[in-house]
Scaffold this motif. Sequence first.
Motif, PDB file in Angstrom:
ATOM      1  N   ALA A  71      -8.973   6.645 -21.652  1.00 15.52           N
ATOM      2  CA  ALA A  71      -9.895   7.261 -20.691  1.00 15.52           C
ATOM      3  C   ALA A  71      -9.831   6.541 -19.350  1.00 15.52           C
ATOM      4  N   ALA A  72      -9.830   5.209 -19.390  1.00 19.06           N
ATOM      5  CA  ALA A  72      -9.763   4.431 -18.150  1.00 19.06           C
ATOM      6  C   ALA A  72      -8.436   4.649 -17.439  1.00 19.06           C
ATOM      7  N   LYS A  73      -7.352   4.709 -18.207  1.00 14.45           N
ATOM      8  CA  LYS A  73      -6.039   4.949 -17.595  1.00 14.45           C
ATOM      9  C   LYS A  73      -5.963   6.341 -16.983  1.00 14.45           C
ATOM     10  N   ALA A  74      -6.558   7.323 -17.660  1.00 15.70           N
ATOM     11  CA  ALA A  74      -6.571   8.676 -17.113  1.00 15.70           C
ATOM     12  C   ALA A  74      -7.383   8.728 -15.823  1.00 15.70           C
ATOM     13  N   ALA A  75      -8.520   8.031 -15.820  1.00 18.95           N
ATOM     14  CA  ALA A  75      -9.378   8.040 -14.632  1.00 18.95           C
ATOM     15  C   ALA A  75      -8.681   7.393 -13.437  1.00 18.95           C
ATOM     16  N   ALA A  76      -7.784   6.455 -13.708  1.00 19.90           N
ATOM     17  CA  ALA A  76      -7.079   5.751 -12.631  1.00 19.90           C
ATOM     18  C   ALA A  76      -5.768   6.423 -12.238  1.00 19.90           C
ATOM     19  N   SER A  77      -5.419   7.514 -12.911  1.00 24.27           N
ATOM     20  CA  SER A  77      -4.093   8.107 -12.717  1.00 24.27           C
ATOM     21  C   SER A  77      -3.946   8.877 -11.413  1.00 24.27           C
ATOM     22  N   GLY A  78      -5.041   9.397 -10.885  1.00 19.70           N
ATOM     23  CA  GLY A  78      -4.975  10.206  -9.674  1.00 19.70           C
ATOM     24  C   GLY A  78      -4.393  11.585  -9.891  1.00 19.70           C
ATOM     25  N   THR A  79      -4.323  12.041 -11.134  1.00 15.17           N
ATOM     26  CA  THR A  79      -3.697  13.334 -11.438  1.00 15.17           C
ATOM     27  C   THR A  79      -4.682  14.371 -11.959  1.00 15.17           C
ATOM     28  N   LEU A  80      -5.955  14.018 -12.064  1.00 15.76           N
ATOM     29  CA  LEU A  80      -6.918  14.891 -12.716  1.00 15.76           C
ATOM     30  C   LEU A  80      -7.664  15.782 -11.715  1.00 15.76           C
ATOM     31  N   SER A  81      -8.141  16.898 -12.209  1.00  8.59           N
ATOM     32  CA  SER A  81      -9.017  17.745 -11.401  1.00  8.59           C
ATOM     33  C   SER A  81     -10.374  17.056 -11.268  1.00  8.59           C
ATOM     34  N   THR A  82     -11.239  17.614 -10.437  1.00 11.34           N
ATOM     35  CA  THR A  82     -12.555  17.001 -10.213  1.00 11.34           C
ATOM     36  C   THR A  82     -13.342  16.883 -11.500  1.00 11.34           C
ATOM     37  N   VAL A  83     -13.378  17.943 -12.293  1.00  9.73           N
ATOM     38  CA  VAL A  83     -14.160  17.907 -13.526  1.00  9.73           C
ATOM     39  C   VAL A  83     -13.492  17.022 -14.574  1.00  9.73           C
ATOM     40  N   GLU A  84     -12.166  17.003 -14.615  1.00 13.90           N
ATOM     41  CA  GLU A  84     -11.465  16.109 -15.539  1.00 13.90           C
ATOM     42  C   GLU A  84     -11.678  14.649 -15.164  1.00 13.90           C
ATOM     43  N   ALA A  86     -14.333  13.413 -13.644  1.00 13.58           N
ATOM     44  CA  ALA A  86     -15.704  13.059 -14.016  1.00 13.58           C
ATOM     45  C   ALA A  86     -15.802  12.770 -15.513  1.00 13.58           C
ATOM     46  N   ALA A  87     -15.118  13.572 -16.331  1.00 11.16           N
ATOM     47  CA  ALA A  87     -15.141  13.357 -17.781  1.00 11.16           C
ATOM     48  C   ALA A  87     -14.476  12.044 -18.147  1.00 11.16           C
ATOM     49  N   ALA A  88     -13.308  11.776 -17.546  1.00 10.51           N
ATOM     50  CA  ALA A  88     -12.587  10.543 -17.855  1.00 10.51           C
ATOM     51  C   ALA A  88     -13.396   9.316 -17.443  1.00 10.51           C
ATOM     52  N   GLU A  89     -14.022   9.365 -16.280  1.00 15.05           N
ATOM     53  CA  GLU A  89     -14.825   8.236 -15.818  1.00 15.05           C
ATOM     54  C   GLU A  89     -16.023   8.009 -16.732  1.00 15.05           C
ATOM     55  N   TYR A  90     -16.647   9.101 -17.156  1.00 11.42           N
ATOM     56  CA  TYR A  90     -17.795   8.972 -18.061  1.00 11.42           C
ATOM     57  C   TYR A  90     -17.365   8.294 -19.363  1.00 11.42           C
ATOM     58  N   LEU A  91     -16.289   8.775 -19.967  1.00 14.77           N
ATOM     59  CA  LEU A  91     -15.851   8.235 -21.251  1.00 14.77           C
ATOM     60  C   LEU A  91     -15.302   6.821 -21.115  1.00 14.77           C
ATOM     61  N   ALA A  92     -14.685   6.511 -19.999  1.00 15.24           N
ATOM     62  CA  ALA A  92     -14.173   5.153 -19.785  1.00 15.24           C
ATOM     63  C   ALA A  92     -15.302   4.128 -19.757  1.00 15.24           C
ATOM     64  N   GLY A  93     -16.490   4.552 -19.377  1.00 17.71           N
ATOM     65  CA  GLY A  93     -17.620   3.640 -19.296  1.00 17.71           C
ATOM     66  C   GLY A  93     -18.420   3.498 -20.570  1.00 17.71           C
ATOM     67  N   ARG A  94     -18.041   4.238 -21.610  1.00 15.44           N
ATOM     68  CA  ARG A  94     -18.797   4.209 -22.864  1.00 15.44           C
ATOM     69  C   ARG A  94     -18.220   3.165 -23.816  1.00 15.44           C
ATOM     70  N   PRO A  95     -19.061   2.355 -24.442  1.00 18.23           N
ATOM     71  CA  PRO A  95     -18.583   1.396 -25.452  1.00 18.23           C
ATOM     72  C   PRO A  95     -17.879   2.109 -26.602  1.00 18.23           C
ATOM     73  N   THR A  96     -16.612   1.798 -26.804  1.00 16.03           N
ATOM     74  CA  THR A  96     -15.770   2.511 -27.772  1.00 16.03           C
ATOM     75  C   THR A  96     -14.762   1.533 -28.366  1.00 16.03           C
ATOM     76  N   ALA A  97     -14.490   1.675 -29.652  1.00 15.07           N
ATOM     77  CA  ALA A  97     -13.501   0.810 -30.295  1.00 15.07           C
ATOM     78  C   ALA A  97     -12.120   1.010 -29.677  1.00 15.07           C
ATOM     79  N   TYR A  98     -11.341  -0.067 -29.684  1.00 15.68           N
ATOM     80  CA  TYR A  98      -9.957  -0.008 -29.214  1.00 15.68           C
ATOM     81  C   TYR A  98      -9.050   0.053 -30.435  1.00 15.68           C
ATOM     82  N   TRP A  99      -8.106   0.997 -30.431  1.00 16.07           N
ATOM     83  CA  TRP A  99      -7.185   1.170 -31.556  1.00 16.07           C
ATOM     84  C   TRP A  99      -5.921   0.359 -31.333  1.00 16.07           C
ATOM     85  N   LEU A 100      -5.698  -0.609 -32.187  1.00 14.95           N
ATOM     86  CA  LEU A 100      -4.453  -1.366 -32.180  1.00 14.95           C
ATOM     87  C   LEU A 100      -3.421  -0.604 -32.997  1.00 14.95           C
TER      88      LEU A 100
END
Length: 343
Positions: A71-84, A86-100
């Motif tokens: 989510a954080a990488k998508a938010a930093a990609s500069g390739t998303l639409s406005t609504v995409e 906003a979604a990526a930024e929201y999810l990047a800020g949520r506490p979530t497990a990291y998958w190894l």
Amino acid sequence: MATSPAPASAPRRRRRGFPRWAPAALLGSAVVIVLVLIGWVGWLVTTGLQALGAEPPGVGTTIVAPEESKAAKAAASGTLSTVEQAAAEYLAGRPTAYWLTPEIDPVGEVGARVLALAAEARKQSAALALVVYGLPERDCGNHSAGGLDDDDYDVWTAQIGQALDSIKDVQKIVVLEPDSLALAPECGNVAERTAQLHDAVDRLAGVDTWIYLDGGHSSWLSAGEMADLIRRVDASDARGFALNVSNYNPTSAEFAYAHEIAQILGGGHALIDTSRNGAGATSDWCNPPGRLVGDAGGTYGDDVVDTNLWIKPPGESDGECHGGPPAGAWWPAASVELTRDVR
């Protein structure tokens, strides 16, 4: 949103206290007291101060929001639409497990990733939550097929365990190989799978590391079948089992299932994934439409369920179904749909 389990109380917690000396001991030799104090200090040095207050996850637990998330990488990609965006930024800020996974964090690099994530958790005053997902014959050739061979898996998990063991000031939560146990009867490899998981727990276990085996979910195997599989792993260092990982069942159904399993086992504890169960039950497990993110982690818990967490990162595909990309890939359309009621 999902039906809330009723009522959810904080889990009972075991605390390590100072030794209780009998009155006679207090009046005894000063030498004895000094020896006791020396032993106590030595124990602190050996195990680390964190062990004094080491507790399992519970209501109020906050896990790290990883800077390396998709989510954080998508938010930093500069390739998303406005609504995409906003979604990526929201999810990047949520506490979530990291998958190894060995595909992203291979042998020789995975330890550094764990240490970097721990540094982020420390900065955020949060717990570190990891999903270890690299088992040989992973997903039995389905959408998430892959994993390591036996020898490399041993090395990979040992490197994860060594990194975890070096982290003394962060609570560590490990969800071990989602689907591995619940799929084993279908894959015909129960004996092999339970032995692999037993050995992986041994390599990952350490001070203030809470390990949860795969527990499937309430719409899959019966509680008796699931309890038998967990019992066969015979992993005394595992805290319990994780339920509803990457699935969509209501939280209340998973609480009931957790209690059934624990009763059959004669004890045990659970985590419940609420990352994508905000729209209620569905019989479709692979990118079903109309889903919503669920309740935030650390909201619920009781004497069996330690708490709920976001374990599957919302916005990542379940596989190439319903128009989705390969399993684990970022899917902007799904991120938009999942967050439509919270952005």
